[in-house]
Design a protein around this motif. Structure first.
Motif, short mmCIF file in Angstrom:
data_model
loop_
_atom_site.label_atom_id
_atom_site.label_comp_id
_atom_site.label_asym_id
_atom_site.label_seq_id
_atom_site.Cartn_x
_atom_site.Cartn_y
_atom_site.Cartn_z
N GLY A 1 -11.43 -38.69 -2.30
CA GLY A 1 -10.73 -38.86 -3.57
C GLY A 1 -11.67 -39.38 -4.66
N GLU A 2 -12.48 -40.38 -4.31
CA GLU A 2 -13.45 -40.93 -5.27
C GLU A 2 -14.45 -39.86 -5.71
OE1 GLU A 2 -13.73 -45.50 -3.44
OE2 GLU A 2 -15.18 -43.98 -2.82
N LEU A 3 -14.98 -39.14 -4.73
CA LEU A 3 -15.98 -38.12 -5.03
C LEU A 3 -15.39 -37.00 -5.89
CD1 LEU A 3 -17.79 -37.86 -1.55
CD2 LEU A 3 -18.59 -39.05 -3.60
N ALA A 4 -14.16 -36.59 -5.56
CA ALA A 4 -13.51 -35.52 -6.33
C ALA A 4 -13.27 -35.99 -7.76
CB ALA A 4 -12.20 -35.11 -5.66
N CYS A 5 -12.86 -37.23 -7.90
CA CYS A 5 -12.56 -37.79 -9.23
C CYS A 5 -13.81 -37.81 -10.11
CB CYS A 5 -11.98 -39.19 -9.04
SG CYS A 5 -11.56 -39.98 -10.59
N LEU A 6 -14.92 -38.28 -9.55
CA LEU A 6 -16.18 -38.34 -10.31
C LEU A 6 -16.66 -36.95 -10.72
CD1 LEU A 6 -18.23 -40.97 -8.28
CD2 LEU A 6 -17.29 -41.24 -10.58
N ALA A 7 -16.42 -35.98 -9.84
CA ALA A 7 -16.88 -34.61 -10.12
C ALA A 7 -15.85 -33.84 -10.95
CB ALA A 7 -17.15 -33.89 -8.81
N LYS A 8 -14.71 -34.50 -11.23
CA LYS A 8 -13.59 -33.86 -11.93
C LYS A 8 -13.07 -32.63 -11.16
CE LYS A 8 -13.86 -35.42 -16.71
NZ LYS A 8 -13.82 -36.80 -16.28
N TRP A 9 -12.97 -32.78 -9.85
CA TRP A 9 -12.43 -31.72 -8.99
C TRP A 9 -10.98 -32.07 -8.65
CZ3 TRP A 9 -15.57 -28.88 -4.75
CH2 TRP A 9 -16.78 -28.40 -5.29
N SER B 1 -20.61 -43.48 -12.64
CA SER B 1 -20.15 -42.69 -13.78
C SER B 1 -19.89 -41.26 -13.35
CB SER B 1 -21.22 -42.72 -14.87
OG SER B 1 -22.44 -42.26 -14.33
N MET B 2 -19.40 -40.45 -14.29
CA MET B 2 -19.10 -39.06 -13.96
C MET B 2 -20.33 -38.39 -13.36
SD MET B 2 -17.58 -36.23 -16.48
CE MET B 2 -18.74 -34.89 -16.32
N HIS B 3 -20.10 -37.48 -12.43
CA HIS B 3 -21.19 -36.89 -11.68
C HIS B 3 -21.48 -35.47 -12.14
CE1 HIS B 3 -23.30 -35.08 -8.24
NE2 HIS B 3 -23.72 -36.31 -8.01
N THR B 4 -22.75 -35.15 -12.34
CA THR B 4 -23.12 -33.76 -12.61
C THR B 4 -23.89 -33.23 -11.40
OG1 THR B 4 -25.07 -34.57 -13.75
CG2 THR B 4 -23.22 -33.92 -15.13
N TYR C 1 -22.41 -32.35 -4.37
CA TYR C 1 -23.10 -33.64 -4.49
C TYR C 1 -24.54 -33.59 -3.98
CZ TYR C 1 -19.41 -36.52 -6.34
OH TYR C 1 -18.48 -37.07 -7.18
N LEU C 2 -24.77 -32.72 -3.00
CA LEU C 2 -26.11 -32.68 -2.39
C LEU C 2 -27.03 -31.68 -3.07
CD1 LEU C 2 -25.02 -32.93 1.36
CD2 LEU C 2 -25.79 -34.78 -0.15
N GLY C 3 -26.45 -30.87 -3.98
CA GLY C 3 -27.28 -29.93 -4.73
C GLY C 3 -27.55 -28.63 -4.01
N ALA C 4 -26.61 -28.22 -3.15
CA ALA C 4 -26.79 -26.92 -2.48
C ALA C 4 -26.62 -25.82 -3.51
CB ALA C 4 -25.76 -26.76 -1.36
N ARG C 5 -27.39 -24.76 -3.36
CA ARG C 5 -27.21 -23.61 -4.24
C ARG C 5 -25.96 -22.88 -3.79
NH1 ARG C 5 -32.99 -22.44 -4.33
NH2 ARG C 5 -33.75 -23.14 -6.35
N ARG D 1 -29.58 -38.44 -0.48
CA ARG D 1 -28.38 -38.11 -1.25
C ARG D 1 -27.13 -38.21 -0.37
NH1 ARG D 1 -30.11 -32.68 -4.70
NH2 ARG D 1 -31.70 -33.70 -5.99
N ALA D 2 -27.25 -37.74 0.86
CA ALA D 2 -26.10 -37.79 1.78
C ALA D 2 -25.78 -39.24 2.13
CB ALA D 2 -26.40 -36.98 3.04
N GLN D 3 -26.82 -40.06 2.30
CA GLN D 3 -26.59 -41.48 2.62
C GLN D 3 -25.92 -42.19 1.45
OE1 GLN D 3 -30.65 -42.43 3.63
NE2 GLN D 3 -30.30 -42.24 5.84
N ARG D 4 -26.23 -41.76 0.24
CA ARG D 4 -25.68 -42.38 -0.95
C ARG D 4 -24.17 -42.22 -1.04
NH1 ARG D 4 -29.41 -40.35 -5.29
NH2 ARG D 4 -31.12 -41.51 -4.37
N ILE D 5 -23.65 -41.08 -0.58
CA ILE D 5 -22.19 -40.87 -0.67
C ILE D 5 -21.47 -41.27 0.63
CG2 ILE D 5 -22.27 -39.09 -2.48
CD1 ILE D 5 -21.96 -36.98 -0.29
#
Length: 227
Positions: free
Chosen positions: A29-37, A2-5, A57-61, A19-23
């Motif tokens: 393209g898939e990652l950008a689409c989920l993040a609406k980038w 689903s959409m990613h926050t 995706y990894l939660g970097a500040r 988290r890195a292994q998950r993606i």
């Protein structure tokens, strides 16, 4: 999926790796689409786009790069574009070089060494013929310099810093250094910064960045993936 926050910063190194292994295996393209980038047409004007997407995706500040990407858990994130054989396609930017107020800096407490103390490497398909949206994220892994690598980095860093302090900034080329290189790092040639000239006089010059040479990162990748 689903959409990613954007997630909170990881609490420890294990969580970050997970988290890195998950993606891993996903396309940009898939990652950008989920993040609406929006995916840029290419990376010419958006060199840092892939890194920013992964940071999201990894939660970097997001914010100042004067410290490690994940300073709380002591990790720097580095994406590295590779070819089909797993060879790096470009040098890796680490940090800016201090061109002024740099006397008394020693390798042990240098910014470069801090940044490279522990790196999460994320290989990314980087062949030009693969459209950006179809390039996939590779297998992530942690790396810290071993004694030999640390020594090689220290040697180059000390030699390059000595040249900077001696006012030879404009005589340093990308050929200096075995594993490290120093080269201009600026969006355009109008961005200038203060440095020291040959007779100790203040001069203005392009900001310089420390980069890891491809032979160095190729050896890191080869050791991890046993190429």
């Amino acid at each position: 999926m689903s959409m990613h926050t954007r997630p909170q910063p990881p609490e420890n190194q294990e969580q970050l790796l997970l988290r890195a292994q998950r993606i891993s295996g996903s396309s940009l393209g898939e990652l950008a689409c989920l993040a609406k980038w929006t995916v840029p047409p290419d990376l010419k004007k958006d060199k840092g786009w892939v890194g920013l997407l992964l940071e999201y995706y990894l939660g970097a500040r997001a914010g100042s790069k004067a410290e490690q990407d994940f300073a709380d858990i002591g990790v720097e994130l580095k994406t590295i574009p590779v070819d089909v054989k797993g060879q790096p396609l470009e040098t890796t930017f680490v940090c800016y070089a201090p061109l002024t107020r740099n006397t008394g800096i020693i390798w042990e407490n240098s910014h470069l060494r801090k940044k490279l103390a522990k790196v999460l490497w994320v290989p990314i398909e980087g062949e030009r013929q693969i459209p950006l949206t179809q390039r996939r994220v590779g297998t992530p892994f942690f790396w810290s310099p071993n004694l030999d690598e640390d020594k090689a980095l220290q040697q180059d860093w000390e030699e390059l810093m000595e040249r900077i302090i001696m006012g030879q900034i404009n005589h340093i080329s990308a050929h200096h250094g075995e594993v490290l290189q120093l080269r201009p790092k600026a969006k355009n040639s109008r961005i200038l910064t203060a440095a020291t000239g040959e007779t100790g006089q203040p001069i203005m010059t392009l900001p310089r960045g420390f980069y890891l040479k491809k032979t160095f990162t190729a050896a890191i990748l080869a050791r991890y993936f046993l190429l």
